[in-house]
Scaffold this motif. Structure first.
Motif, mmCIF file in Angstrom:
data_model
loop_
_atom_site.group_PDB
_atom_site.id
_atom_site.type_symbol
_atom_site.label_atom_id
_atom_site.label_comp_id
_atom_site.label_asym_id
_atom_site.label_seq_id
_atom_site.Cartn_x
_atom_site.Cartn_y
_atom_site.Cartn_z
ATOM 1 N N GLY A 212 38.985 38.861 40.063
ATOM 2 C CA GLY A 212 39.269 39.155 38.668
ATOM 3 C C GLY A 212 38.431 38.333 37.701
ATOM 4 O O GLY A 212 37.660 37.439 38.090
ATOM 5 N N ASN B 118 42.406 36.194 34.709
ATOM 6 C CA ASN B 118 43.867 36.188 34.726
ATOM 7 C C ASN B 118 44.475 36.779 35.999
ATOM 8 O O ASN B 118 45.531 36.329 36.432
ATOM 9 C CB ASN B 118 44.412 36.965 33.516
ATOM 10 C CG ASN B 118 44.098 36.261 32.213
ATOM 11 O OD1 ASN B 118 44.110 35.039 32.133
ATOM 12 N ND2 ASN B 118 43.797 37.047 31.175
ATOM 13 N N TRP B 119 43.803 37.786 36.570
ATOM 14 C CA TRP B 119 44.429 38.503 37.686
ATOM 15 C C TRP B 119 43.431 38.714 38.828
ATOM 16 O O TRP B 119 42.291 39.093 38.599
ATOM 17 C CB TRP B 119 44.976 39.858 37.227
ATOM 18 C CG TRP B 119 46.070 39.723 36.215
ATOM 19 C CD1 TRP B 119 45.962 39.832 34.869
ATOM 20 C CD2 TRP B 119 47.425 39.413 36.501
ATOM 21 N NE1 TRP B 119 47.174 39.624 34.270
ATOM 22 C CE2 TRP B 119 48.107 39.359 35.254
ATOM 23 C CE3 TRP B 119 48.150 39.165 37.668
ATOM 24 C CZ2 TRP B 119 49.457 39.076 35.154
ATOM 25 C CZ3 TRP B 119 49.504 38.895 37.555
ATOM 26 C CH2 TRP B 119 50.154 38.846 36.316
ATOM 27 N N GLU B 120 43.912 38.450 40.045
ATOM 28 C CA GLU B 120 43.187 38.784 41.268
ATOM 29 C C GLU B 120 43.878 40.001 41.888
ATOM 30 O O GLU B 120 45.117 40.122 41.808
ATOM 31 C CB GLU B 120 43.212 37.617 42.253
ATOM 32 C CG GLU B 120 42.702 36.309 41.686
ATOM 33 C CD GLU B 120 41.252 36.393 41.264
ATOM 34 O OE1 GLU B 120 40.434 36.897 42.050
ATOM 35 O OE2 GLU B 120 40.946 35.970 40.135
ATOM 36 N N GLU B 121 43.109 40.890 42.494
ATOM 37 C CA GLU B 121 43.740 42.129 42.968
ATOM 38 C C GLU B 121 43.294 42.517 44.366
ATOM 39 O O GLU B 121 42.190 42.183 44.817
ATOM 40 C CB GLU B 121 43.484 43.280 42.000
ATOM 41 C CG GLU B 121 42.062 43.771 41.932
ATOM 42 C CD GLU B 121 41.913 44.914 40.926
ATOM 43 O OE1 GLU B 121 41.691 46.054 41.394
ATOM 44 O OE2 GLU B 121 42.000 44.663 39.700
ATOM 45 N N GLU C 245 42.083 44.697 34.050
ATOM 46 C CA GLU C 245 41.989 43.621 35.041
ATOM 47 C C GLU C 245 43.319 43.614 35.774
ATOM 48 O O GLU C 245 44.352 43.272 35.202
ATOM 49 C CB GLU C 245 41.738 42.274 34.369
ATOM 50 C CG GLU C 245 41.592 41.139 35.381
ATOM 51 C CD GLU C 245 41.530 39.768 34.716
ATOM 52 O OE1 GLU C 245 41.148 38.810 35.397
ATOM 53 O OE2 GLU C 245 41.891 39.664 33.532
ATOM 54 N N GLY C 246 43.296 44.032 37.040
ATOM 55 C CA GLY C 246 44.561 44.284 37.712
ATOM 56 C C GLY C 246 45.268 45.415 36.998
ATOM 57 O O GLY C 246 44.691 46.471 36.723
ATOM 58 N N ASN C 247 46.529 45.200 36.663
ATOM 59 C CA ASN C 247 47.300 46.206 35.921
ATOM 60 C C ASN C 247 47.235 46.005 34.414
ATOM 61 O O ASN C 247 47.744 46.830 33.650
ATOM 62 C CB ASN C 247 48.774 46.164 36.365
ATOM 63 C CG ASN C 247 48.970 46.715 37.766
ATOM 64 O OD1 ASN C 247 48.896 47.915 37.979
ATOM 65 N ND2 ASN C 247 49.213 45.828 38.719
ATOM 66 N N GLU D 126 48.602 42.370 43.015
ATOM 67 C CA GLU D 126 47.844 41.465 42.162
ATOM 68 C C GLU D 126 48.571 40.129 42.104
ATOM 69 O O GLU D 126 49.785 40.066 42.357
ATOM 70 C CB GLU D 126 47.686 42.039 40.750
ATOM 71 C CG GLU D 126 49.012 42.212 40.020
ATOM 72 C CD GLU D 126 48.858 42.740 38.601
ATOM 73 O OE1 GLU D 126 47.713 42.955 38.166
ATOM 74 O OE2 GLU D 126 49.890 42.915 37.933
ATOM 75 N N TYR D 127 47.818 39.057 41.831
ATOM 76 C CA TYR D 127 48.480 37.769 41.612
ATOM 77 C C TYR D 127 47.796 37.048 40.462
ATOM 78 O O TYR D 127 46.605 37.246 40.195
ATOM 79 C CB TYR D 127 48.530 36.921 42.877
ATOM 80 C CG TYR D 127 47.203 36.465 43.446
ATOM 81 C CD1 TYR D 127 46.601 35.269 43.023
ATOM 82 C CD2 TYR D 127 46.566 37.195 44.449
ATOM 83 C CE1 TYR D 127 45.400 34.832 43.576
ATOM 84 C CE2 TYR D 127 45.371 36.772 44.996
ATOM 85 C CZ TYR D 127 44.791 35.586 44.563
ATOM 86 O OH TYR D 127 43.603 35.153 45.107
ATOM 87 N N LEU D 128 48.585 36.208 39.791
ATOM 88 C CA LEU D 128 48.110 35.482 38.624
ATOM 89 C C LEU D 128 47.074 34.454 39.042
ATOM 90 O O LEU D 128 47.280 33.697 39.994
ATOM 91 C CB LEU D 128 49.272 34.794 37.911
ATOM 92 C CG LEU D 128 48.959 34.121 36.569
ATOM 93 C CD1 LEU D 128 48.521 35.168 35.544
ATOM 94 C CD2 LEU D 128 50.195 33.365 36.075
ATOM 95 N N SER D 129 45.957 34.441 38.326
ATOM 96 C CA SER D 129 44.894 33.486 38.621
ATOM 97 C C SER D 129 45.251 32.145 37.987
ATOM 98 O O SER D 129 45.209 31.975 36.771
ATOM 99 C CB SER D 129 43.556 34.004 38.071
ATOM 100 O OG SER D 129 42.518 33.117 38.389
#
Length: 693
Positions: A240, A243-246, A266-268, A288-291
């Motif tokens: 990402g 903010n977001w990794e997916e 970015e992600g959702n 997705e998870y928070l970066s």
């Protein structure tokens, strides 16, 4: 990735075996690899590791070999944080064609991704570094976001993961630009020359608005993707912005053409939706998870679905990690595009650059900080072994399955049928799985019940399926194993015969099946239609002068004189040729069926020649005749003929003769059969029948 590969590398301690928090444990296995960025196999016992500087190394027998498998450091630019030799893929037919494909950033231009093909040398542990054939180059506007992962899919095509070209925020909007190859998943056919072909099933073939190489789009930096070796599903770890990794997911039967959303999303989450389509036109991540470097990490590293056999507790789980935090998770798919995410290991803030698998499906990951390769295993020692008792006979649902812990009172079972019993019975053909829990340890296994292949009976060819009235034929069943008895059928009705052979005396439709020693009934054979032809009616005869005539319309006629067979004819008459006596005939129709013998008729041959003269005679010797016809004649003649049994001239000639003279004719050109010698003086004709052998 986020320019971390060349960051300050932290060296781990020498702890050899590290315990996992909840589901896996890792083993520091191989050391001494320089910035490892990819791990793969070619179907044998070797494991291959890419060193970012431009080398591929071999691990064999738990050791790193000294001589590189491939060394193209002179071609590779590896000075940037995300530049270098980044990916490799062995051709699906590598064992026979020895072709390897690599993805690297070009040293000469400094701004190109290169997809290049190389070929093995006579030494199976060395690639010929001079054999390079460039398939594709892609200009990179910046040094980062090069993607780099390449894999052959189950369809045999090469997939290429391309980042958006770098910098930040995708300033050139490459990921959403339809004609750009950046920010895409590409799909090409390498089985051609000099470069590549576009597969006809690519989603945008024929649409001139898109580059035809594109399989999917809207990716930012796909840092490692993989295909599930069992299902063919595609899993993509996409790094990402901030903010977001997916994790993106694409089912094996997907036709392609997905848009994963970057830079619009970015992600959702919305990122920059200027000029973007309706949200429904995009495909959003399965997870997705928070970066956050202090919690989850900041740069996803895509992994693999575990399909090995050693650790059933991991089977079917997608294992991936984060480059910054060193955390490792599993994802388990659920209904719809959702998954359950579980943290299974914390690798102490070290640099997980890649995951990989060997030929048996065991999983590994690389740590650039430690210059090491780690093995992944399961913390659970519970192993489920299945005992499947298959279906006894085709179509009978009586399979049974038990496990090695079925008798354990502490075991809890959950079968895919919903049953919770220790064993399952009366199972139909199909795929099943079971999850077994003992204490806090969960293990699962799957199995398939196959319907017993129903044997098919057959009748051994060649067979005679027609005969004449009064005759018979025989049908023989094909050989089969474990036959208890054969069962024959005439027009669908079972016959009392249980033998392998069946003698047939009447017309009808015949089939056979059999019962084996287990009581299973084979599929009935294809039908054999048997025809019985009637005999021709008894022929009639009439006599005209020195010839006998029968009924017309038959294929052949078998003539008998005084009870002895005298010859065959296709014409319905026979010339007696001076032979008085009783004649009979047997006719043969077009089906080859013979009639009864006709009633006899008597032929009386009148004298030939001038009745006022002394009878004349022709003597042939020896008889039957072979090469030369020798004869004497008591009359004078000047012409001779040899006629076949249909009275057609076979040979003819002229001879001036005197009475009682001996003659010799060359008849070697005649076939074996019955003939007539005819002599003539121009007014009278004399005939004598003879046999040629």
């Amino acid at each position: 990735m986020r320019n971390f590969i060349l960051a300050t590398l932290l060296v781990l301690g020498a702890n050899h075996f590290l315990a996992g928090q909840s589901g896996i444990k890792i083993n520091r296995w191989i050391t001494g690899v320089s910035i490892p960025v990819d791990i793969g196999h070619c179907g044998d016992d070797r494991i291959f590791v890419i060193e970012k500087v431009g080398r591929i190394r071999i691990i064999r027998n738990n050791a790193l070999t000294t001589t590189p498998f491939l060394d193209i450091t002179a071609k590779v630019r590896a000075t940037g944080g995300e530049q270098g030799l980044l990916g490799m893929a062995f051709h699906p037919d590598f064992k026979t064609n020895g072709l390897l494909y690599v993805n690297y950033t070009d040293r000469a231009t400094q701004t190109k991704t290169v997809i290049e093909e190389y070929k093995i040398t006579a030494d199976s542990n060395r690639i010929d570094s001079t054999s390079g054939r460039i398939l594709l180059t892609i200009v990179q506007p910046f040094s980062n976001h090069n993607g780099g992962c390449i894999k052959f899919g189950p369809d045999g095509y090469l997939y290429i993961g391309m980042g958006d070209g770098g910098s930040a925020n995708d300033p050139q909007n490459n990921s959403q630009t339809k004609m750009a190859l950046l920010g895409k998943m590409l799909r090409i056919d390498v089985n051609t020359s000099p470069t590549y072909k576009i597969p006809s099933s690519n989603p945008f073939v024929g649409n001139t608005s898109y580059a035809p190489e594109i399989w999917s789009m809207g990716l930012r930096n796909p840092w490692r993707f993989s295909f599930d070796r069992m299902t063919g599903d595609l899993w993509i770890g996409d790094v990402g912005q901030g903010n977001w990794e997916e994790i993106d997911f694409e089912a094996a039967n997907d036709p392609g053409g997905k848009n994963y959303g970057w830079r619009c999303y970015e992600g959702n989450a919305n990122f920059n939706t200027t000029g973007c389509e309706a949200k429904a036109n995009y495909t959003f991540p399965i997870h997705e998870y928070l970066s956050d470097e202090n919690i989850n990490g900041c740069s996803v590293t895509g992994g693999y679905v575990y399909r090995g056999s050693k650790y059933p507790g991991l089977f079917g789980k997608y294992i991936y990690g984060d480059y910054c935090s060193g955390k490792i998770w599993t994802l388990e798919r659920r209904a719809g595009n959702t998954a359950v995410n579980t943290l299974v290991y914390d690798h102490s803030n070290n640099s997980i650059t890649t995951f990989g698998e060997d030929a048996e499906g065991n999983l590994y990951f690389a740590d650039a900080s430690a210059s090491a390769i780690y093995q992944i295993s399961d913390t659970c020692s519970l192993r489920i072994l299945l005992n499947v008792e298959g279906i006894s006979c085709a179509g009978i649902n009586d399979a049974r399955v038990s496990t090695n812990v079925s008798s354990n009172p502490d075991a809890r079972f959950l079968w895919s049928t919903g049953d919770t019993s220790a064993t399952l019975e009366n199972l139909a053909p199909g795929k099943y799985n079971v999850a077994v829990t003992i204490g806090n340890c969960l293990s699962s296994s799957s199995f398939e019940v196959f319907d017993k292949i129903k044997d098919t009976a057959c009748i051994t060819p060649p067979f005679r399926n027609s005969f004449c009235e009064g005759d018979s034929t025989v049908l023989i069943a094909c050989d089969a194993r474990n036959v208890f008895e054969y069962r024959w059928y005439l027009d669908g009705i079972e016959l009392p015969i249980k033998d392998k052979r069946l003698w047939i005396f009447k017309a009808g439709t015949y089939r056979v099946d059999y019962i084996d020693s287990f009581g299973c009934i084979a599929e009935r054979s294809e039908q054999i239609d048997v025809i019985v032809f009637p005999k021709p009616p008894k022929p009639s005869l009439r006599v005209s002068r020195d010839s006998v005539y029968s009924d017309a319309g038959y294929s052949s006629y078998r003539w008998f004189h005084l009870g002895n067979f005298t010859g065959s004819s296709t014409a319905p008459y026979w010339w007696a040729n001076g032979a008085d006596g009783e004649y009979r005939v047997e006719v043969v129709d077009s089906n080859g069926c013979h009639s009864e013998l006709s009633d006899p008729v008597t032929v009386v041959i009148p004298a030939t020649g001038n009745p006022n003269q002394t009878p004349h005679h022709i003597e042939i010797f020896p008889h039957p005749v072979s090469k030369y016809l020798r004869f004497t004649a008591s009359m004078k003649f000047n012409q001779w003929k040899i006629l076949n049994i249909q009275s057609q001239i076979a040979l003819t000639g002229k001879i001036e003769s005197v009475s009682k003279q001996e003659f010799q004719l060359d008849i070697s050109s005649l076939k074996t059969g019955t003939y007539v010698l005819e002599l003539s003086d121009g007014k009278q004709h004399w005939k004598k029948i003879f046999m040629k052998q």
